[in-house]
Structures are given as structure tokens and as C-alpha cells.
Design a protein around this motif. Structure first.
Motif, PDB file in Angstrom:
ATOM      1  N   MET A   8       2.387 -10.856  -2.409  1.00 17.58           N
ATOM      2  CA  MET A   8       3.145  -9.856  -1.715  1.00 17.58           C
ATOM      3  C   MET A   8       3.325  -8.668  -2.659  1.00 17.58           C
ATOM      4  O   MET A   8       3.527  -8.839  -3.852  1.00 17.58           O
ATOM      5  N   ALA A   9       3.226  -7.481  -2.104  1.00 17.44           N
ATOM      6  CA  ALA A   9       3.472  -6.256  -2.858  1.00 17.44           C
ATOM      7  C   ALA A   9       4.334  -5.343  -1.995  1.00 17.44           C
ATOM      8  O   ALA A   9       4.049  -5.157  -0.816  1.00 17.44           O
ATOM      9  N   TYR A  32      -7.306  -6.516  -8.962  1.00 17.41           N
ATOM     10  CA  TYR A  32      -7.695  -5.518  -7.968  1.00 17.41           C
ATOM     11  C   TYR A  32      -6.643  -4.420  -7.966  1.00 17.41           C
ATOM     12  O   TYR A  32      -5.457  -4.682  -8.144  1.00 17.41           O
ATOM     13  N   TRP A  33      -7.081  -3.197  -7.736  1.00 21.35           N
ATOM     14  CA  TRP A  33      -6.138  -2.106  -7.548  1.00 21.35           C
ATOM     15  C   TRP A  33      -5.937  -1.940  -6.052  1.00 21.35           C
ATOM     16  O   TRP A  33      -6.900  -1.811  -5.299  1.00 21.35           O
ATOM     17  N   VAL A  34      -4.693  -2.006  -5.619  1.00 21.85           N
ATOM     18  CA  VAL A  34      -4.364  -1.845  -4.203  1.00 21.85           C
ATOM     19  C   VAL A  34      -3.404  -0.676  -4.051  1.00 21.85           C
ATOM     20  O   VAL A  34      -2.595  -0.399  -4.939  1.00 21.85           O
ATOM     21  N   THR A  35      -3.509   0.007  -2.930  1.00 17.80           N
ATOM     22  CA  THR A  35      -2.592   1.094  -2.624  1.00 17.80           C
ATOM     23  C   THR A  35      -1.613   0.604  -1.575  1.00 17.80           C
ATOM     24  O   THR A  35      -2.008   0.162  -0.501  1.00 17.80           O
ATOM     25  N   ILE A  36      -0.332   0.671  -1.921  1.00 14.45           N
ATOM     26  CA  ILE A  36       0.727   0.260  -1.011  1.00 14.45           C
ATOM     27  C   ILE A  36       1.383   1.532  -0.470  1.00 14.45           C
ATOM     28  O   ILE A  36       1.870   2.362  -1.242  1.00 14.45           O
ATOM     29  N   ASN A  92     -10.659 -16.655   0.165  1.00 16.65           N
ATOM     30  CA  ASN A  92     -10.550 -15.499   1.048  1.00 16.65           C
ATOM     31  C   ASN A  92      -9.080 -15.240   1.337  1.00 16.65           C
ATOM     32  O   ASN A  92      -8.331 -16.168   1.661  1.00 16.65           O
ATOM     33  N   TYR A  93      -8.674 -13.983   1.255  1.00 15.61           N
ATOM     34  CA  TYR A  93      -7.281 -13.601   1.486  1.00 15.61           C
ATOM     35  C   TYR A  93      -7.204 -12.653   2.669  1.00 15.61           C
ATOM     36  O   TYR A  93      -7.970 -11.701   2.770  1.00 15.61           O
ATOM     37  N   GLN A  94      -6.263 -12.925   3.559  1.00 20.97           N
ATOM     38  CA  GLN A  94      -6.037 -12.069   4.720  1.00 20.97           C
ATOM     39  C   GLN A  94      -4.677 -11.410   4.583  1.00 20.97           C
ATOM     40  O   GLN A  94      -3.678 -12.068   4.285  1.00 20.97           O
ATOM     41  N   GLU A  95      -4.643 -10.097   4.804  1.00 19.88           N
ATOM     42  CA  GLU A  95      -3.394  -9.347   4.767  1.00 19.88           C
ATOM     43  C   GLU A  95      -2.705  -9.533   6.113  1.00 19.88           C
ATOM     44  O   GLU A  95      -3.293  -9.301   7.164  1.00 19.88           O
ATOM     45  N   LYS A  96      -1.453  -9.971   6.115  1.00 19.48           N
ATOM     46  CA  LYS A  96      -0.773 -10.404   7.329  1.00 19.48           C
ATOM     47  C   LYS A  96      -0.006  -9.324   8.086  1.00 19.48           C
ATOM     48  O   LYS A  96       0.283  -9.512   9.263  1.00 19.48           O
ATOM     49  N   GLY A 124       4.791  -2.537   2.634  1.00 14.05           N
ATOM     50  CA  GLY A 124       4.347  -3.613   1.765  1.00 14.05           C
ATOM     51  C   GLY A 124       3.120  -4.302   2.324  1.00 14.05           C
ATOM     52  O   GLY A 124       2.627  -3.949   3.386  1.00 14.05           O
ATOM     53  N   SER A 125       2.635  -5.273   1.601  1.00 13.81           N
ATOM     54  CA  SER A 125       1.495  -6.085   2.015  1.00 13.81           C
ATOM     55  C   SER A 125       1.776  -7.536   1.642  1.00 13.81           C
ATOM     56  O   SER A 125       2.375  -7.805   0.605  1.00 13.81           O
ATOM     57  N   ILE A 126       1.329  -8.443   2.495  1.00 15.42           N
ATOM     58  CA  ILE A 126       1.455  -9.882   2.250  1.00 15.42           C
ATOM     59  C   ILE A 126       0.083 -10.502   2.471  1.00 15.42           C
ATOM     60  O   ILE A 126      -0.501 -10.335   3.540  1.00 15.42           O
TER      61      ILE A 126
END
Length: 57
Positions: A1-2, A41-45, A21-25, A50-52
């Protein structure tokens, strides 16, 4: 989570602890397929959002 409680989008480094494999919920974007354990990984929030991610492996 971010989570990002700020007033602008933020890019942050993020590590996924389990290979698979990861799915964003929340919105189904930013999925990760076939990742090894603990890659960075670099992610943009987006701001005030947020992201889960979950995996089924």
C-alpha cells in the motif's frame, strides 16, 4: 500500500516482497506482472490518493 496525503503527485521507490503478479485494487492501473522478489519500482501516487496491491501467489 502507498498513500499520498500531499497536495501534488509524488513518485516514490516501492518494493514488492513476494515474486509474482500484483494487481492494484483501487483503480486497476499500475499492475505488476512477473516481478521477482524485492525489486525496486518507482510509482507515482496521485495527490490525496493511494494504491493497494495484492498478489495471489
Amino acid at each position: 500500500m502507498a498513500l499520498n496525503f500531499g497536495d501534488r503527485d509524488r513518485s516514490v521507490p516501492f518494493c514488492l516482497p513476494i515474486a509474482g503478479n500484483y494487481q492494484e485494487k483501487l483503480n486497476g492501473e499500475n499492475n505488476f506482472i512477473g516481478v521477482p522478489s524485492y525489486p525496486e519500482y518507482w510509482v507515482t501516487i496521485p495527490k490525496n490518493y493511494g494504491s493497494i496491491w495484492t498478489t495471489n501467489t
